[in-house]
Design a protein around this motif. Structure first.
Motif, PDB file in Angstrom:
ATOM      1  N   ALA A 127     -16.090  15.037 -11.713  1.00  0.00           N
ATOM      2  CA  ALA A 127     -15.395  15.309 -12.973  1.00  0.00           C
ATOM      3  C   ALA A 127     -15.521  14.162 -13.962  1.00  0.00           C
ATOM      4  O   ALA A 127     -15.112  14.286 -15.121  1.00  0.00           O
ATOM      5  CB  ALA A 127     -13.927  15.601 -12.703  1.00  0.00           C
ATOM      6  N   GLY A 128     -16.070  13.033 -13.519  1.00  0.00           N
ATOM      7  CA  GLY A 128     -16.207  11.884 -14.407  1.00  0.00           C
ATOM      8  C   GLY A 128     -14.901  11.173 -14.687  1.00  0.00           C
ATOM      9  O   GLY A 128     -14.749  10.523 -15.736  1.00  0.00           O
ATOM     10  N   ASP A 129     -13.949  11.249 -13.764  1.00  0.00           N
ATOM     11  CA  ASP A 129     -12.648  10.611 -13.972  1.00  0.00           C
ATOM     12  C   ASP A 129     -12.794   9.092 -14.033  1.00  0.00           C
ATOM     13  O   ASP A 129     -13.609   8.503 -13.321  1.00  0.00           O
ATOM     14  CB  ASP A 129     -11.692  10.979 -12.839  1.00  0.00           C
ATOM     15  CG  ASP A 129     -11.258  12.431 -12.882  1.00  0.00           C
ATOM     16  OD1 ASP A 129     -11.617  13.132 -13.845  1.00  0.00           O
ATOM     17  OD2 ASP A 129     -10.577  12.868 -11.934  1.00  0.00           O
ATOM     18  N   SER A 130     -11.955   8.473 -14.838  1.00  0.00           N
ATOM     19  CA  SER A 130     -11.958   7.011 -14.945  1.00  0.00           C
ATOM     20  C   SER A 130     -11.018   6.369 -13.932  1.00  0.00           C
ATOM     21  O   SER A 130     -11.098   5.160 -13.686  1.00  0.00           O
ATOM     22  CB  SER A 130     -11.551   6.578 -16.353  1.00  0.00           C
ATOM     23  OG  SER A 130     -10.230   7.014 -16.652  1.00  0.00           O
ATOM     24  N   GLU A 131     -10.121   7.169 -13.353  1.00  0.00           N
ATOM     25  CA  GLU A 131      -9.214   6.646 -12.336  1.00  0.00           C
ATOM     26  C   GLU A 131      -8.934   7.726 -11.300  1.00  0.00           C
ATOM     27  O   GLU A 131      -9.102   8.923 -11.557  1.00  0.00           O
ATOM     28  CB  GLU A 131      -7.909   6.138 -12.951  1.00  0.00           C
ATOM     29  CG  GLU A 131      -7.096   7.198 -13.656  1.00  0.00           C
ATOM     30  CD  GLU A 131      -5.783   6.655 -14.217  1.00  0.00           C
ATOM     31  OE1 GLU A 131      -5.586   5.422 -14.185  1.00  0.00           O
ATOM     32  OE2 GLU A 131      -4.962   7.455 -14.662  1.00  0.00           O
ATOM     33  N   ILE A 157     -15.196   2.937 -10.440  1.00  0.00           N
ATOM     34  CA  ILE A 157     -16.168   1.926 -10.843  1.00  0.00           C
ATOM     35  C   ILE A 157     -17.557   2.554 -10.938  1.00  0.00           C
ATOM     36  O   ILE A 157     -17.921   3.382 -10.089  1.00  0.00           O
ATOM     37  CB  ILE A 157     -16.170   0.772  -9.821  1.00  0.00           C
ATOM     38  CG1 ILE A 157     -14.787   0.119  -9.769  1.00  0.00           C
ATOM     39  CG2 ILE A 157     -17.239  -0.265 -10.169  1.00  0.00           C
ATOM     40  CD1 ILE A 157     -14.629  -0.883  -8.649  1.00  0.00           C
ATOM     41  N   PRO A 158     -18.334   2.195 -11.948  1.00  0.00           N
ATOM     42  CA  PRO A 158     -19.700   2.712 -12.032  1.00  0.00           C
ATOM     43  C   PRO A 158     -20.449   2.460 -10.722  1.00  0.00           C
ATOM     44  O   PRO A 158     -20.412   1.359 -10.168  1.00  0.00           O
ATOM     45  CB  PRO A 158     -20.314   1.907 -13.190  1.00  0.00           C
ATOM     46  CG  PRO A 158     -19.144   1.575 -14.062  1.00  0.00           C
ATOM     47  CD  PRO A 158     -18.005   1.333 -13.119  1.00  0.00           C
ATOM     48  N   GLY A 159     -21.122   3.491 -10.241  1.00  0.00           N
ATOM     49  CA  GLY A 159     -21.835   3.384  -8.975  1.00  0.00           C
ATOM     50  C   GLY A 159     -21.010   3.770  -7.767  1.00  0.00           C
ATOM     51  O   GLY A 159     -21.512   3.756  -6.635  1.00  0.00           O
ATOM     52  N   ASP A 160     -19.743   4.109  -7.979  1.00  0.00           N
ATOM     53  CA  ASP A 160     -18.902   4.529  -6.868  1.00  0.00           C
ATOM     54  C   ASP A 160     -19.493   5.738  -6.161  1.00  0.00           C
ATOM     55  O   ASP A 160     -20.064   6.643  -6.781  1.00  0.00           O
ATOM     56  CB  ASP A 160     -17.498   4.900  -7.378  1.00  0.00           C
ATOM     57  CG  ASP A 160     -16.455   3.839  -7.068  1.00  0.00           C
ATOM     58  OD1 ASP A 160     -16.661   3.073  -6.110  1.00  0.00           O
ATOM     59  OD2 ASP A 160     -15.439   3.783  -7.782  1.00  0.00           O
ATOM     60  N   THR A 161     -19.326   5.768  -4.852  1.00  0.00           N
ATOM     61  CA  THR A 161     -19.619   6.935  -4.031  1.00  0.00           C
ATOM     62  C   THR A 161     -18.291   7.479  -3.506  1.00  0.00           C
ATOM     63  O   THR A 161     -17.265   6.780  -3.576  1.00  0.00           O
ATOM     64  CB  THR A 161     -20.504   6.558  -2.843  1.00  0.00           C
ATOM     65  OG1 THR A 161     -19.761   5.648  -1.996  1.00  0.00           O
ATOM     66  CG2 THR A 161     -21.803   5.910  -3.305  1.00  0.00           C
ATOM     67  N   PRO A 162     -18.289   8.692  -2.973  1.00  0.00           N
ATOM     68  CA  PRO A 162     -17.041   9.176  -2.370  1.00  0.00           C
ATOM     69  C   PRO A 162     -16.511   8.225  -1.297  1.00  0.00           C
ATOM     70  O   PRO A 162     -15.304   8.049  -1.162  1.00  0.00           O
ATOM     71  CB  PRO A 162     -17.447  10.526  -1.776  1.00  0.00           C
ATOM     72  CG  PRO A 162     -18.547  11.008  -2.663  1.00  0.00           C
ATOM     73  CD  PRO A 162     -19.316   9.764  -3.019  1.00  0.00           C
ATOM     74  N   GLU A 163     -17.425   7.560  -0.585  1.00  0.00           N
ATOM     75  CA  GLU A 163     -17.016   6.665   0.490  1.00  0.00           C
ATOM     76  C   GLU A 163     -16.394   5.385  -0.054  1.00  0.00           C
ATOM     77  O   GLU A 163     -15.357   4.924   0.449  1.00  0.00           O
ATOM     78  CB  GLU A 163     -18.213   6.332   1.386  1.00  0.00           C
ATOM     79  CG  GLU A 163     -18.748   7.507   2.189  1.00  0.00           C
ATOM     80  CD  GLU A 163     -19.554   8.495   1.355  1.00  0.00           C
ATOM     81  OE1 GLU A 163     -19.679   9.655   1.783  1.00  0.00           O
ATOM     82  OE2 GLU A 163     -20.048   8.104   0.261  1.00  0.00           O
TER      83      GLU A 163
END
Length: 214
Positions: A127-131, A157-163
């Protein structure tokens, strides 16, 4: 009078460990840990802490209703004042929730009411959420829909994965859940007339901020 707490698990029990480590024993005692999976590692965590363990394998029962009736009977023998769902991977029936109304807490890995159900971290990223974050709430018949107690927010954070996102959210869970447990055990937190209340005052729609708790 010390609050009798039972924790329900299905897996590794990382939140259980946080609850064990941070329990305020002036007010509460974890009297049992119940799992619907005999191989759940959380059972070993409980045994190491000297906590009684209960196992009811849901596969041994014909349907959800018969499993939960057996669980209610076993839990009533323990006489809990508070039930904490800590990774208990079962959707509870109305009968179970009604039986323990006002004594059931759950933690969910999202900022409810967003992303009820599963795969919350993946959905937040898509969804592109910022938080993102975690929420502790009282359990009602609506899935992940009971009155909110407390939330914690983490930045995406940019580059975040679900993990990677899940790891940071879980760190906050380990703060929120013991906090909520101790508030309930001390008598400060209650469900009154369908609303979460702290010191007999109804909480707002977003619950309470941890730093506001004295």
């Amino acid at each position: 009078m010390v609050c009798r707490i039972v924790v329900l698990i299905s897996g590794s029990g990382s939140n259980l460990q946080a609850l064990i480590d941070k329990l305020d024993r002036q007010y509460g005692e974890i009297v049992a840990v119940l799992s619907n999976r005999p191989d759940a590692y959380g059972l070993e965590r409980a045994r190491r802490a000297g906590i009684n363990t209960l196992v009811l394998d849901h596969k041994d029962y014909a349907d959800r209703e018969s499993f939960e009736r057996a669980m209610i009977a076993r839990l009533d023998e323990v006489a809990p004042d508070l039930l904490i769902l800590a990774g208990f991977m079962r959707i509870l029936t109305t009968e179970f929730v009604s039986h323990f109304q006002g004594r059931l807490l759950n933690i969910h890995p999202s900022l409810l009411p967003k992303y009820k159900g599963l795969h919350t971290h993946k959905r937040a990223l898509e969804a592109g959420d910022s938080e993102h974050g975690a929420t502790v709430h009282f359990v009602t018949e609506e899935l992940d829909g009971g009155p909110l107690v407390v939330q914690a927010r983490v930045p995406v954070i940019p580059g975040d994965t679900p993990e990677s996102l899940a790891e940071r959210v879980q760190h906050q869970e380990h703060v929120l859940y013991p906090l909520t447990m101790n508030l309930f055990a001390s008598g400060r937190l209650r469900l009154i007339d369908g609303r979460a209340c702290l010191d007999n005052k109804p909480l707002g729609a977003s619950g309470i901020e941890p730093e506001r708790i004295d």
